[in-house]
Design a protein around this motif. Structure first.
Motif, PDB file in Angstrom:
ATOM      1  N   GLY A  17       0.822  -1.206   0.000  1.00 53.93           N
ATOM      2  CA  GLY A  17       0.000   0.000   0.000  1.00 53.93           C
ATOM      3  C   GLY A  17       0.852   1.249   0.000  1.00 53.93           C
ATOM      4  N   VAL A  18       0.592   2.168  -0.936  1.00 55.55           N
ATOM      5  CA  VAL A  18       1.351   3.409  -1.046  1.00 55.55           C
ATOM      6  C   VAL A  18       0.425   4.585  -0.773  1.00 55.55           C
ATOM      7  CG1 VAL A  18       2.802   4.856  -2.510  1.00 55.55           C
ATOM      8  CG2 VAL A  18       2.857   2.364  -2.783  1.00 55.55           C
ATOM      9  N   THR A  19       0.823   5.451   0.178  1.00 51.61           N
ATOM     10  CA  THR A  19       0.049   6.639   0.484  1.00 51.61           C
ATOM     11  C   THR A  19       0.933   7.867   0.380  1.00 51.61           C
ATOM     12  OG1 THR A  19      -1.663   7.498   1.969  1.00 51.61           O
ATOM     13  CG2 THR A  19       0.386   6.743   2.998  1.00 51.61           C
ATOM     14  N   GLY A  20       0.308   9.044   0.409  1.00 52.92           N
ATOM     15  CA  GLY A  20       1.014  10.306   0.237  1.00 52.92           C
ATOM     16  C   GLY A  20       0.224  11.185  -0.707  1.00 52.92           C
ATOM     17  N   THR A  21       0.632  12.433  -0.859  1.00 51.93           N
ATOM     18  CA  THR A  21      -0.092  13.340  -1.750  1.00 51.93           C
ATOM     19  C   THR A  21       0.240  13.055  -3.209  1.00 51.93           C
ATOM     20  OG1 THR A  21      -0.033  15.052  -0.039  1.00 51.93           O
ATOM     21  CG2 THR A  21      -0.593  15.754  -2.260  1.00 51.93           C
ATOM     22  N   ASN A  22       1.525  13.030  -3.522  1.00 54.60           N
ATOM     23  CA  ASN A  22       1.980  12.845  -4.897  1.00 54.60           C
ATOM     24  C   ASN A  22       2.821  11.573  -5.009  1.00 54.60           C
ATOM     25  OD1 ASN A  22       0.909  15.440  -5.646  1.00 54.60           O
ATOM     26  ND2 ASN A  22       2.706  16.372  -4.692  1.00 54.60           N
ATOM     27  N   GLY A  23       2.761  10.938  -6.179  1.00 55.74           N
ATOM     28  CA  GLY A  23       3.637   9.805  -6.453  1.00 55.74           C
ATOM     29  C   GLY A  23       3.054   8.434  -6.219  1.00 55.74           C
ATOM     30  N   LYS A  24       1.822   8.353  -5.718  1.00 58.59           N
ATOM     31  CA  LYS A  24       1.245   7.047  -5.401  1.00 58.59           C
ATOM     32  C   LYS A  24       1.116   6.166  -6.647  1.00 58.59           C
ATOM     33  CE  LYS A  24      -2.549   8.680  -3.506  1.00 58.59           C
ATOM     34  NZ  LYS A  24      -2.267  10.128  -3.556  1.00 58.59           N
ATOM     35  N   THR A  25       0.581   6.751  -7.711  1.00 63.40           N
ATOM     36  CA  THR A  25       0.336   5.958  -8.918  1.00 63.40           C
ATOM     37  C   THR A  25       1.637   5.433  -9.496  1.00 63.40           C
ATOM     38  OG1 THR A  25      -1.677   7.190  -9.443  1.00 63.40           O
ATOM     39  CG2 THR A  25      -0.619   6.001 -11.244  1.00 63.40           C
ATOM     40  N   THR A  26       2.611   6.313  -9.681  1.00 65.85           N
ATOM     41  CA  THR A  26       3.882   5.890 -10.272  1.00 65.85           C
ATOM     42  C   THR A  26       4.562   4.845  -9.410  1.00 65.85           C
ATOM     43  OG1 THR A  26       4.163   8.030 -11.349  1.00 65.85           O
ATOM     44  CG2 THR A  26       6.136   6.697 -11.054  1.00 65.85           C
ATOM     45  N   THR A  27       4.542   5.034  -8.089  1.00 65.41           N
ATOM     46  CA  THR A  27       5.202   4.072  -7.201  1.00 65.41           C
ATOM     47  C   THR A  27       4.539   2.697  -7.286  1.00 65.41           C
ATOM     48  OG1 THR A  27       5.838   5.880  -5.717  1.00 65.41           O
ATOM     49  CG2 THR A  27       5.974   3.641  -4.841  1.00 65.41           C
ATOM     50  N   THR A  28       3.210   2.651  -7.356  1.00 66.42           N
ATOM     51  CA  THR A  28       2.554   1.343  -7.461  1.00 66.42           C
ATOM     52  C   THR A  28       2.875   0.670  -8.798  1.00 66.42           C
ATOM     53  OG1 THR A  28       0.493   2.394  -8.216  1.00 66.42           O
ATOM     54  CG2 THR A  28       0.683   1.877  -5.867  1.00 66.42           C
ATOM     55  N   PHE A  29       2.933   1.443  -9.878  1.00 67.39           N
ATOM     56  CA  PHE A  29       3.333   0.868 -11.166  1.00 67.39           C
ATOM     57  C   PHE A  29       4.749   0.307 -11.082  1.00 67.39           C
ATOM     58  CE2 PHE A  29      -0.444   2.506 -13.004  1.00 67.39           C
ATOM     59  CZ  PHE A  29      -0.548   2.064 -14.309  1.00 67.39           C
ATOM     60  N   MET A  30       5.622   1.009 -10.406  1.00 61.82           N
ATOM     61  CA  MET A  30       7.002   0.538 -10.264  1.00 61.82           C
ATOM     62  C   MET A  30       7.083  -0.723  -9.406  1.00 61.82           C
ATOM     63  SD  MET A  30       9.044   4.132  -9.787  1.00 61.82           S
ATOM     64  CE  MET A  30       9.569   5.114 -11.207  1.00 61.82           C
ATOM     65  N   ILE A  31       6.325  -0.770  -8.322  1.00 59.16           N
ATOM     66  CA  ILE A  31       6.299  -1.981  -7.483  1.00 59.16           C
ATOM     67  C   ILE A  31       5.835  -3.166  -8.311  1.00 59.16           C
ATOM     68  CG2 ILE A  31       5.115  -3.102  -5.543  1.00 59.16           C
ATOM     69  CD1 ILE A  31       5.046  -0.314  -4.196  1.00 59.16           C
ATOM     70  N   SER A  35       6.019  -3.549 -11.485  1.00 60.91           N
ATOM     71  CA  SER A  35       7.040  -3.862 -12.486  1.00 60.91           C
ATOM     72  C   SER A  35       8.192  -4.657 -11.885  1.00 60.91           C
ATOM     73  CB  SER A  35       7.550  -2.557 -13.106  1.00 60.91           C
ATOM     74  OG  SER A  35       8.461  -2.806 -14.148  1.00 60.91           O
ATOM     75  N   ILE A  36       8.626  -4.276 -10.684  1.00 60.42           N
ATOM     76  CA  ILE A  36       9.698  -5.025 -10.014  1.00 60.42           C
ATOM     77  C   ILE A  36       9.240  -6.446  -9.706  1.00 60.42           C
ATOM     78  CG2 ILE A  36      11.163  -5.188  -7.969  1.00 60.42           C
ATOM     79  CD1 ILE A  36      10.948  -2.125  -7.734  1.00 60.42           C
ATOM     80  N   LEU A  37       8.033  -6.566  -9.160  1.00 55.78           N
ATOM     81  CA  LEU A  37       7.528  -7.894  -8.805  1.00 55.78           C
ATOM     82  C   LEU A  37       7.421  -8.789 -10.035  1.00 55.78           C
ATOM     83  CD1 LEU A  37       4.774  -6.829  -6.248  1.00 55.78           C
ATOM     84  CD2 LEU A  37       6.912  -8.020  -5.714  1.00 55.78           C
ATOM     85  N   GLU A  38       6.980  -8.219 -11.150  1.00 55.06           N
ATOM     86  CA  GLU A  38       6.896  -9.009 -12.381  1.00 55.06           C
ATOM     87  C   GLU A  38       8.291  -9.421 -12.853  1.00 55.06           C
ATOM     88  OE1 GLU A  38       4.620  -6.485 -14.939  1.00 55.06           O
ATOM     89  OE2 GLU A  38       2.689  -7.233 -14.169  1.00 55.06           O
ATOM     90  N   ALA A  39       9.293  -8.546 -12.676  1.00 55.21           N
ATOM     91  CA  ALA A  39      10.667  -8.908 -13.027  1.00 55.21           C
ATOM     92  C   ALA A  39      11.189 -10.038 -12.148  1.00 55.21           C
ATOM     93  CB  ALA A  39      11.572  -7.683 -12.891  1.00 55.21           C
ATOM     94  N   LEU A  40      10.619 -10.173 -10.958  1.00 54.99           N
ATOM     95  CA  LEU A  40      10.981 -11.267 -10.049  1.00 54.99           C
ATOM     96  C   LEU A  40      10.192 -12.544 -10.329  1.00 54.99           C
ATOM     97  CD1 LEU A  40      11.144  -9.129  -6.799  1.00 54.99           C
ATOM     98  CD2 LEU A  40      13.066 -10.441  -7.719  1.00 54.99           C
ATOM     99  N   GLY A  41       9.274 -12.491 -11.295  1.00 53.07           N
ATOM    100  CA  GLY A  41       8.475 -13.664 -11.638  1.00 53.07           C
ATOM    101  C   GLY A  41       7.210 -13.814 -10.843  1.00 53.07           C
ATOM    102  N   THR A  42       6.773 -12.747 -10.178  1.00 53.68           N
ATOM    103  CA  THR A  42       5.565 -12.782  -9.347  1.00 53.68           C
ATOM    104  C   THR A  42       4.336 -12.433 -10.179  1.00 53.68           C
ATOM    105  OG1 THR A  42       6.875 -12.051  -7.433  1.00 53.68           O
ATOM    106  CG2 THR A  42       4.488 -11.805  -7.277  1.00 53.68           C
ATOM    107  N   GLU A  43       3.246 -13.152  -9.970  1.00 52.83           N
ATOM    108  CA  GLU A  43       1.972 -12.801 -10.600  1.00 52.83           C
ATOM    109  C   GLU A  43       1.348 -11.662  -9.811  1.00 52.83           C
ATOM    110  OE1 GLU A  43       1.055 -13.758 -13.364  1.00 52.83           O
ATOM    111  OE2 GLU A  43       2.106 -15.657 -13.727  1.00 52.83           O
TER     112      GLU A  43
END
Length: 530
Positions: free
Chosen positions: A136-150, A152-160
């Motif tokens: 879970g990502v909270t804050g005023t700015n950056g939530k959307t980009t951070t979740t997309f990045m998380i 992306s990293i998980l998919e690079a690790l082979g996670t569904e």
């Protein structure tokens, strides 16, 4: 791939639920919620398979939760819920008064219906045990980009993976059709159970102050919570910045999260670390926070973005990069990487994933989305003063070039930030074009004037060389910006990002900043990025 599926909200609701549900008796549900059975059909004990707060989307076999709304009580629409297949109803004392004496469904009451909605959904859909790992990502700015990045990293690790946010809800790369921007707690539990049913292992989720205030993430346990920043926004809901902070801080308690990673480059981040009740690691981009657990170091320009190290006080280091422009995207990328590390992924495995697939350069629709390179032409969702400043600083014009910004302020929202947004634009841009954002129910002209007034005061006091224009409609303002631009200039169209329609007096008017900017660039002979 976006799934375009026509249908009513009731039809789309089916996509937010698991296919298999263990039936729960109404008596068992009432006992779990502390609900008191009323005199209407006291002996009836149906087996329920779903739950809904909205009578319009009730499915056969549901419990309908009738809440008190701003203008009407949900119990007034009990007949609609019954017609759609509801088998039982839970409401409050006020709701009972709206039910006819011969109402046919069994009824129970609680003091606060919304407060038990998530618990009801958890009980019915089984999300206490049938739920992916949650970030879970909270804050005023950056939530959307951070979740997309998380993700992306998980998919690079082979996670569904799955994603729940303002741009999309998806499971294993497939968009989940929905008419929702923010799911209610009942729908969120349903969609998470559905994701688990599809063998999704982990979900990255934006956690807004609204979702915390309205109980939309109740009865969920986040493996890792992350904090980006806190700047003025949503004061129409929260009243003060401290109340806004207190709402965000709810996420960093044992009832909601197991671990946390917090950016401490603002005073609220430091305050959050000092009072967090779960194991928390701090992160900083700023040399002024030498006590942070993790620091971003060795920052170098890499294309439009940066390469950098994330180093712990004990010497552990991750080396990575993001192709997204701006220091705030460095912060988002570092936070995403550390949240995945905090979930238990070994450092060496995370480093291998970062090296192998460049996951932190993932494209995020409408977030620093580059439409052209000469002039630099970018669309971003920045819609408050801090985000505007950071977005403007991240778009770098060429030699002798100027920064041009097109933006506005939303209607029916915090009015105090409007003149400040105008002043911030003047401090960070050379040409300021004020236009309409989403006026909602307000007259758009006074909104523009309030923003422009703040800009004019800043020009007079600080930067008299800045050009100021007030232009509507928005498409015309975008085209005007491009008409002023040379090849070395940089244009930022801010405020709406990925949105494809503009809310004007309750009507959706088709408008996509990315399309308008691309069309304007082509009109004036510039090349766009496909």
């Amino acid at each position: 791939m976006v799934v375009q599926e026509p249908g009513t909200p009731r039809a789309l609701e089916r996509h937010l639920r698991p296919q298999s549900v263990a039936e729960t008796s109404f008596e068992e549900l009432c006992a779990a919620l502390g609900a008191v059975r009323g005199s209407l059909n006291p002996a009836a004990n149906p087996l329920v398979r779903g739950v809904s707060l909205n009578p319009q989307v009730v499915q056969p076999g549901d419990v309908f939760l009738a809440i008190s709304g701003a203008r009407r009580h949900g119990a007034e629409f009990a007949a609609t819920a019954v017609a759609n297949g509801a088998l039982a109803l839970i409401t409050d004392a006020q709701g009972l008064a709206h039910l006819p004496a011969d109402f046919q469904l069994p009824v129970a009451t609680v003091e606060n219906v919304r407060a038990v909605a998530a618990a009801a959904a958890q009980r019915i859909y089984g999300t206490a045990t049938r739920c992916p790992q949650l970030f879970g990502v909270t804050g005023t700015n950056g939530k959307t980009t951070t979740t997309f990045m998380i993700r992306s990293i998980l998919e690079a690790l082979g996670t569904e993976t799955g994603l729940v946010g303002t741009i999309e809800m998806s499971a294993r790369g497939q968009i989940i059709p929905s008419v929702l921007t923010t799911p209610e707690s009942t729908q969120l539990h349903g969609v998470l159970a559905s994701m688990a049913e599809q063998q999704v292992d982990a979900v990255a989720m934006e956690v807004s102050s609204h979702s915390l205030s309205y109980g939309r993430v109740d009865a969920l346990s986040f493996a890792v919570a992350g904090y980006t920043n806190l700047t003025q926004d949503h004061l129409d809901l929260h009243g003060t910045m401290q109340e806004y902070f207190e709402t965000k801080a709810q996420l960093f308690t044992p009832e909601r999260s197991q671990r946390a990673v917090v950016m401490v480059d603002d005073a609220y981040g430091q305050q959050l670390v000092d009072r967090a009740l779960v194991p928390t690691e701090s992160l900083s981009l700023d040399a002024g926070h030498p006590g942070a657990d993790w620091r971003v170091e060795n920052l170098q320009h890499s294309g439009l973005g940066h390469s950098f190290n994330i180093t712990h006080r004990d010497g552990r280091t991750l080396s990575t990069r993001t192709g997204l422009p701006g220091m705030f995207n460095v912060a988002n990328a570092a936070l995403a990487a550390l949240m995945v590390l905090a979930s238990g992924v070994p450092l060496h495995a995370l480093q291998q994933a970062l090296d192998a697939s460049d996951p932190l350069s993932v494209a995020v629709p409408g977030r620093m989305q580059v439409v052209g390179e000469s002039p630099v032409a970018v669309v971003d969702f920045a819609h408050n003063s801090d985000a505007l400043a950071k977005a403007l600083d991240s778009v770098r014009p060429g030699p002798g070039g100027r920064r041009i910004i097109v933006f506005g302020a939303t209607g029916d929202r915090d009015t105090t930030k409007r003149p400040d947004m105008g002043a911030v634009a003047v401090r960070h841009a050379d040409i300021v074009i004020v236009t309409d954002d989403d006026p909602h129910g307000e007259d758009p002209a006074p909104i523009r004037e309030q923003v422009a007034a703040g800009a004019a005061r800043a020009i007079e006091a600080e930067r008299p060389e800045v050009q100021l224009h007030n232009i509507a409609p928005r498409a015309k303002a975008v085209e005007f910006a491009v008409s002023l631009a040379g090849a070395n200039d940089a244009i930022l169209v801010a405020g709406r990002g990925h949105e494809v329609s503009q809310d004007v007096a309750g009507m959706d008017v088709e408008l996509d900043d990315r399309v308008e900017l691309a069309n304007a660039l082509k009109l004036h002979g510039f090349v766009t990025i496909p």
